[in-house]
Design an enzyme around this catalytic site. Structure first.
Site, PDB file in Angstrom:
ATOM      1  N   ARG A  39      10.727  -1.720 -39.501  1.00 19.13           N
ATOM      2  CA  ARG A  39      11.053  -2.218 -38.159  1.00 19.13           C
ATOM      3  C   ARG A  39      10.009  -3.223 -37.673  1.00 19.13           C
ATOM      4  NH1 ARG A  39      14.956   1.586 -36.006  1.00 19.13           N
ATOM      5  NH2 ARG A  39      15.194   0.122 -34.325  1.00 19.13           N
ATOM      6  N   ARG A  54      10.516  -4.885 -30.685  1.00 23.79           N
ATOM      7  CA  ARG A  54      10.043  -5.032 -29.308  1.00 23.79           C
ATOM      8  C   ARG A  54       8.536  -4.963 -29.103  1.00 23.79           C
ATOM      9  NH1 ARG A  54      13.929  -0.534 -27.323  1.00 23.79           N
ATOM     10  NH2 ARG A  54      13.334  -0.016 -29.457  1.00 23.79           N
ATOM     11  N   ARG A 102      14.996 -12.226 -27.998  1.00 25.08           N
ATOM     12  CA  ARG A 102      16.017 -11.239 -27.650  1.00 25.08           C
ATOM     13  C   ARG A 102      16.647 -11.581 -26.303  1.00 25.08           C
ATOM     14  NH1 ARG A 102      19.343  -8.198 -26.531  1.00 25.08           N
ATOM     15  NH2 ARG A 102      19.464  -5.930 -26.535  1.00 25.08           N
ATOM     16  N   ASP A 118      21.161  -4.381 -38.443  1.00 19.91           N
ATOM     17  CA  ASP A 118      21.090  -2.964 -38.090  1.00 19.91           C
ATOM     18  C   ASP A 118      21.961  -2.164 -39.042  1.00 19.91           C
ATOM     19  OD1 ASP A 118      19.882  -1.256 -35.751  1.00 19.91           O
ATOM     20  OD2 ASP A 118      21.835  -0.386 -36.238  1.00 19.91           O
ATOM     21  N   TYR A 173      26.050   8.926 -36.923  1.00 16.29           N
ATOM     22  CA  TYR A 173      26.313   8.093 -35.729  1.00 16.29           C
ATOM     23  C   TYR A 173      27.813   7.913 -35.509  1.00 16.29           C
ATOM     24  CZ  TYR A 173      21.512   6.493 -34.829  1.00 16.29           C
ATOM     25  OH  TYR A 173      20.191   6.420 -34.495  1.00 16.29           O
TER      26      TYR A 173
HETATM   27  C1  LIG Z   1      18.495   4.836 -37.402  1.00 15.64           C
HETATM   28  C2  LIG Z   1      18.430   3.316 -37.516  1.00 15.64           C
HETATM   29  C3  LIG Z   1      19.050   2.375 -36.647  1.00 15.64           C
HETATM   30  N1  LIG Z   1      18.737   1.113 -37.123  1.00 15.64           N
HETATM   31  C4  LIG Z   1      17.938   1.219 -38.233  1.00 15.64           C
HETATM   32  C5  LIG Z   1      17.769   2.591 -38.517  1.00 15.64           C
HETATM   33  C6  LIG Z   1      17.051   3.150 -39.719  1.00 15.64           C
HETATM   34  C7  LIG Z   1      15.577   3.047 -39.583  1.00 15.64           C
HETATM   35  C8  LIG Z   1      14.944   4.026 -38.682  1.00 15.64           C
HETATM   36  O1  LIG Z   1      15.150   5.236 -38.850  1.00 15.64           O
HETATM   37  O2  LIG Z   1      14.209   3.572 -37.795  1.00 15.64           O
HETATM   38  C9  LIG Z   1      17.418   0.148 -39.083  1.00 15.64           C
HETATM   39  C10 LIG Z   1      17.009  -1.129 -38.479  1.00 15.64           C
HETATM   40  N2  LIG Z   1      17.181  -1.565 -37.191  1.00 15.64           N
HETATM   41  C11 LIG Z   1      16.664  -2.822 -37.079  1.00 15.64           C
HETATM   42  C12 LIG Z   1      16.204  -3.224 -38.376  1.00 15.64           C
HETATM   43  C13 LIG Z   1      15.787  -4.640 -38.787  1.00 15.64           C
HETATM   44  C14 LIG Z   1      14.501  -5.168 -38.499  1.00 15.64           C
HETATM   45  C15 LIG Z   1      13.234  -4.555 -39.016  1.00 15.64           C
HETATM   46  O3  LIG Z   1      13.196  -3.488 -39.641  1.00 15.64           O
HETATM   47  O4  LIG Z   1      12.238  -5.241 -38.775  1.00 15.64           O
HETATM   48  C16 LIG Z   1      16.379  -2.156 -39.239  1.00 15.64           C
HETATM   49  C17 LIG Z   1      15.987  -2.042 -40.712  1.00 15.64           C
HETATM   50  C18 LIG Z   1      16.599  -3.624 -35.847  1.00 15.64           C
HETATM   51  C19 LIG Z   1      16.782  -2.969 -34.529  1.00 15.64           C
HETATM   52  N3  LIG Z   1      17.733  -2.034 -34.175  1.00 15.64           N
HETATM   53  C20 LIG Z   1      17.620  -1.746 -32.840  1.00 15.64           C
HETATM   54  C21 LIG Z   1      16.555  -2.499 -32.294  1.00 15.64           C
HETATM   55  C22 LIG Z   1      16.117  -2.505 -30.829  1.00 15.64           C
HETATM   56  C23 LIG Z   1      17.184  -3.059 -29.954  1.00 15.64           C
HETATM   57  C24 LIG Z   1      16.743  -4.109 -28.969  1.00 15.64           C
HETATM   58  O5  LIG Z   1      15.976  -5.021 -29.311  1.00 15.64           O
HETATM   59  O6  LIG Z   1      17.236  -4.039 -27.846  1.00 15.64           O
HETATM   60  C25 LIG Z   1      16.025  -3.265 -33.339  1.00 15.64           C
HETATM   61  C26 LIG Z   1      14.902  -4.267 -33.246  1.00 15.64           C
HETATM   62  C27 LIG Z   1      18.529  -0.805 -32.110  1.00 15.64           C
HETATM   63  C28 LIG Z   1      18.756   0.512 -32.730  1.00 15.64           C
HETATM   64  N4  LIG Z   1      19.349   0.705 -33.934  1.00 15.64           N
HETATM   65  C29 LIG Z   1      19.355   2.070 -34.225  1.00 15.64           C
HETATM   66  C30 LIG Z   1      18.784   2.744 -33.135  1.00 15.64           C
HETATM   67  C31 LIG Z   1      18.576   4.233 -33.047  1.00 15.64           C
HETATM   68  C32 LIG Z   1      18.434   1.771 -32.183  1.00 15.64           C
HETATM   69  C33 LIG Z   1      17.912   2.021 -30.798  1.00 15.64           C
HETATM   70  C34 LIG Z   1      16.537   2.524 -30.803  1.00 15.64           C
HETATM   71  C35 LIG Z   1      15.579   1.402 -30.780  1.00 15.64           C
HETATM   72  O7  LIG Z   1      15.715   0.602 -29.860  1.00 15.64           O
HETATM   73  O8  LIG Z   1      14.683   1.343 -31.637  1.00 15.64           O
HETATM   74  C36 LIG Z   1      19.911   2.647 -35.461  1.00 15.64           C
END
Ligand SMILES: Cc1c2[nH]c(c1CCC(=O)O)Cc1[nH]c(c(CCC(=O)O)c1C)Cc1[nH]c(c(CCC(=O)O)c1C)Cc1[nH]c(c(C)c1CCC(=O)O)C2
Length: 345
Positions: free
Chosen positions: A27, A31, A40, A77, A153
């Site tokens: 990740r 943010r 964003r 994602d 999910y």
């Molecule tokens: C479970 C899971 C998700 N997404 C992901 C997982 C598996 C990894 C882990 O366990 O952390 C994987 C993921 N999500 C994102 C990436 C790509 C970028 C990276 O890794 O740098 C990757 C590899 C961007 C993202 N995916 C998300 C964001 C934040 C959203 C935003 O910017 O508003 C980002 C940068 C949103 C997201 N997406 C998901 C959730 C639970 C959330 C909300 C929680 C949060 O905000 O961190 C599902």
């Protein structure tokens, strides 16, 4: 004859110990970076950001520019797969993902049985752009969620403690669960093959919710589906390299290694590499596993955590990373300190 890779991460994925350890962070685009928050705010929704190649490329590159990580991970994602299959997916500010839950065969019949790959064309375009814009030494990583994590999910419609709705479904309606997992195995395999064709050099599978599965469900819902994806990908694209991250999967690590599932196994932060690595075959690469909270805390906690890992993995093929994703409250100067210490070792 295939050439030996020169990028540090790809060398580790061939089983070669590389020192100083190559490093990237799960990740790493997100943010905690002010430049991410700025980009964003220019995109409409989070999915718009994922599906706009120019912006997705930009946020993928941001942590590379700032820190010079050894890998860039595609900005997307894990939930783009259910979205492309036809499920409604929204990202609600401060609440996380929301989906229209599915719970039975009738719900499933409204989704595509095969992944309509063209719906994900913007993702492949992002990879294509990145393969041209990244520094020469940086490895380009693609990824997808493992079927159980994505299914949890799709069934609950949101993140849930211990994935209770999906686990209950696995007991009550095994036929539905197996059918959903099968759809996700085939969709993920097709998706990863296409990511490799678009320029990804390795891919990571994220099983973020491995910890919730009891032994009686683990093989059926996690190990076996992941094995099918890795096998299918490698049959189609033998040069593809795979990192498997099963959070909470420590008890099964040796079985992933024995089954040859993954070129690298990523450790979550609860595992002690000094205890785990001696039981893994020497050519199985590992990745991890600093506690993301030690990175927030900084100071002694950070330095002790880093040094313990460096000491435990010395002489082995290992990629430095966190034991789970970096958190939004992480100070960027702690990330710079981490990299300096790993590279200066
Ligand atoms: C479970 C899971 C998700 N997404 C992901 C997982 C598996 C990894 C882990 O366990 O952390 C994987 C993921 N999500 C994102 C990436 C790509 C970028 C990276 O890794 O740098 C990757 C590899 C961007 C993202 N995916 C998300 C964001 C934040 C959203 C935003 O910017 O508003 C980002 C940068 C949103 C997201 N997406 C998901 C959730 C639970 C959330 C909300 C929680 C949060 O905000 O961190 C599902």
């Amino acid at each position: 004859m295939s050439e030996r890779p020169t990028k540090p991460i790809l060398r580790v994925l061939e089983g070669e110990p590389v020192w100083p350890l190559p490093i990237w962070i799960m990740r790493q685009a997100g943010r905690y970076l002010p430049e991410y928050r700025e980009t964003r705010s220019q995109a409409g929704s989070f999915l718009d950001l994922c599906y706009t190649p120019r912006l997705a490329e930009e946020v993928t590159l941001q942590p590379i520019r700032r820190f010079g990580f050894d890998a860039a991970i595609l900005f997307s994602d894990i939930l783009v797969i259910p979205h492309a299959l036809g499920q409604d997916v929204r990202f609600v500010e401060n609440e996380g993902p929301k989906l229209d839950p599915i719970s039975n065969a009738a719900d499933l019949s409204r989704l595509a049985d095969e992944l309509p790959l063209s719906r994900l064309d913007p993702v492949f375009e992002t990879l294509d752009r990145l393969s041209k814009s990244l520094p020469r030494e940086t490895t380009l990583l693609g990824f997808c969620g493992a079927p159980w994590t994505v299914a949890s999910y799709m069934i609950a419609g949101k993140g849930t403690p211990d994935q209770a709705p999906a686990r209950l479904t696995a007991y009550r309606d095994p036929a539905f669960m197996d059918r959903l997992i099968d759809i996700l195995v085939r969709a993920s395999t097709d998706y990863l093959i296409r990511q490799i064709d678009a320029g990804a050099e390795a891919v990571q599978l994220f099983e973020s919710f491995g910890a919730a599965l009891p032994p009686a469900l683990f093989d059926r819902l996690s190990l076996d589906p992941i094995r099918r994806i890795v096998t299918g990908l490698k049959e189609a694209r033998p040069n593809a390299r795979v990192i498997v991250f099963v959070r909470g999967g420590g008890a099964h690590l040796h079985r992933f290694a024995a089954a040859g599932v993954g070129d690298a196994l990523a450790l979550d932060w609860t595992l002690d590499p000094a205890l785990v690595l001696p039981d893994l075959p020497g050519d199985v690469a590992t990745q991890g596993n600093l506690d993301p909270l030690a990175l927030i805390a900084g100071g002694d906690a950070l330095h002790r955590g880093i040094d313990h890992i460096l000491h435990a993995v010395r002489g082995r093929p290992h990629i430095f990373n966190l034991g789970h994703g970096i958190l939004p409250e992480t100070p960027t100067d702690h990330v710079a300190e981490l990299i300096a210490r790993v590279r200066g070792a």
